[in-house]
Design an enzyme around this catalytic site. Sequence first.
Site, PDB file in Angstrom:
ATOM      1  N   HIS A  71       0.851  -1.191   0.000  1.00  0.00           N
ATOM      2  CA  HIS A  71       0.000   0.000   0.000  1.00  0.00           C
ATOM      3  C   HIS A  71       0.889   1.244   0.000  1.00  0.00           C
ATOM      4  O   HIS A  71       0.651   2.164  -0.772  1.00  0.00           O
ATOM      5  CB  HIS A  71      -0.912  -0.026   1.223  1.00  0.00           C
ATOM      6  CG  HIS A  71      -1.947   1.047   1.228  1.00  0.00           C
ATOM      7  ND1 HIS A  71      -2.852   1.208   0.198  1.00  0.00           N
ATOM      8  CD2 HIS A  71      -2.227   2.030   2.125  1.00  0.00           C
ATOM      9  CE1 HIS A  71      -3.640   2.237   0.464  1.00  0.00           C
ATOM     10  NE2 HIS A  71      -3.278   2.756   1.630  1.00  0.00           N
ATOM     11  N   GLU A  78       2.823  -1.091   7.939  1.00  0.00           N
ATOM     12  CA  GLU A  78       2.801  -2.105   6.891  1.00  0.00           C
ATOM     13  C   GLU A  78       4.113  -2.889   6.851  1.00  0.00           C
ATOM     14  O   GLU A  78       4.109  -4.116   6.713  1.00  0.00           O
ATOM     15  CB  GLU A  78       2.526  -1.481   5.524  1.00  0.00           C
ATOM     16  CG  GLU A  78       2.313  -2.529   4.432  1.00  0.00           C
ATOM     17  CD  GLU A  78       1.855  -1.948   3.113  1.00  0.00           C
ATOM     18  OE1 GLU A  78       1.457  -2.739   2.228  1.00  0.00           O
ATOM     19  OE2 GLU A  78       1.881  -0.706   2.945  1.00  0.00           O
TER      20      GLU A  78
END
Length: 417
Positions: free
Chosen positions: A305, A316
């Site tokens: 992402h 992440e």
Amino acid sequence: MELKRVVVTGLGALTPLGNSVTDYWNGLINGVSGAAPITHFDASKFKTQFACEVKGFDPHDIMDRKEARKVDPFVQFAIASTDEAVKDADLDFDKLDRNRIGVIWGSGIGGLRTFTDEVVNFSKGDGTPRFNPFFIPKMLVDIAPGHISMRYGLRGPNFSAVSACASSTNAMIDAFTYIRMGRADIIITGGSEATINEAGIGGFNAMHALSTRNDDPKTASRPFDKDRDGFVSGEGSGAIILESLEHALARGAKIYAEIVGGGMSADAHHITASHPEGLGAKLAMTMAVKDAEMDFSDIDYINVHGTSTPVGDISEAKAIVDLFGEHAYKLNISSTKSMTGHLLGAAGAIEAIAAILTVKNDIVPPTINHFTDDPEIDNRLNFTFNKAQKREVRAALSNTFGFGGHNATVIVKKYLD
């Protein structure tokens, strides 16, 4: 029931890097930035004065002027990328069962340009309501798949997935599910977004979500770099033709890759910030790998992402290390948002296309604009900084996470008959 295999047989892209799949892919592997000063409106008084706009697109190349006035730019973008994908897949609808061909599309916001223009025009008047008769249908998020279905006469499943920046990945997972369950032979899926306008830029500025690096737009999107200061707004569309393997083989279609799994989850944490430990991201990736009946060690590439926000990039990266363990350091990871900006609801579509072409071509696009390591991120990870890398990519995973805590992950792998 026996689930059908699902393959990719056509691609279409309208992006800040180019108005075709070829131009988009060449831009990615060459590390080109699509960021530049905003031209859609006068942004001189805005905190952010640049974005990743689509360039050189004329809607009249795909529809007449009368029709163009009836649809918002996000629908124009959707139709343009779909036309390319349909041609790429060599679909002759007259020879196919239109009742078994659907459109499942994603957009996070829909017709924001239309909404903004209509409200501004009303506010400038004397209070007498004078609205465009197409105001409502132009702004509806679900109108894009409706227009695509009418353009080609497709009567299969038709709806939109709306989950902010995860929208088009959710749409792709839904399309994958419908086909493998035998409810459709072909589904056109993907997403489109067109929010580079006063309301879009102003709204994200008010949230302090956008980079304000006005002195150097091309290096403003800096995923995983210590000095990142927010995402860069992007616009465009990506279209993907998904088809059951047996149907594709029966008509002699070319096959790019196979879709093998999808996972969805919620952070249940915050309206805009990702969970600091990446719990929702880990759950979505875990579900996708399980759905694909694969091991984590089977994944060679992750299109993350990676929006270039201070909190999101850290969470992440942490999720990947926690989930993949030692194999995390054998992965190639990249954020193509460093080049395209963040296309919001269309991000999953163009990033899935990047993952598909990475698997097809064994070339990993880079994460550009890396200058300084962030000590809060495990830099033993291979973020494919600044230059594309050649390697065998058996399978790729694509992540998208949206405001509201929505997480969606899809896995593509090499097609082996």
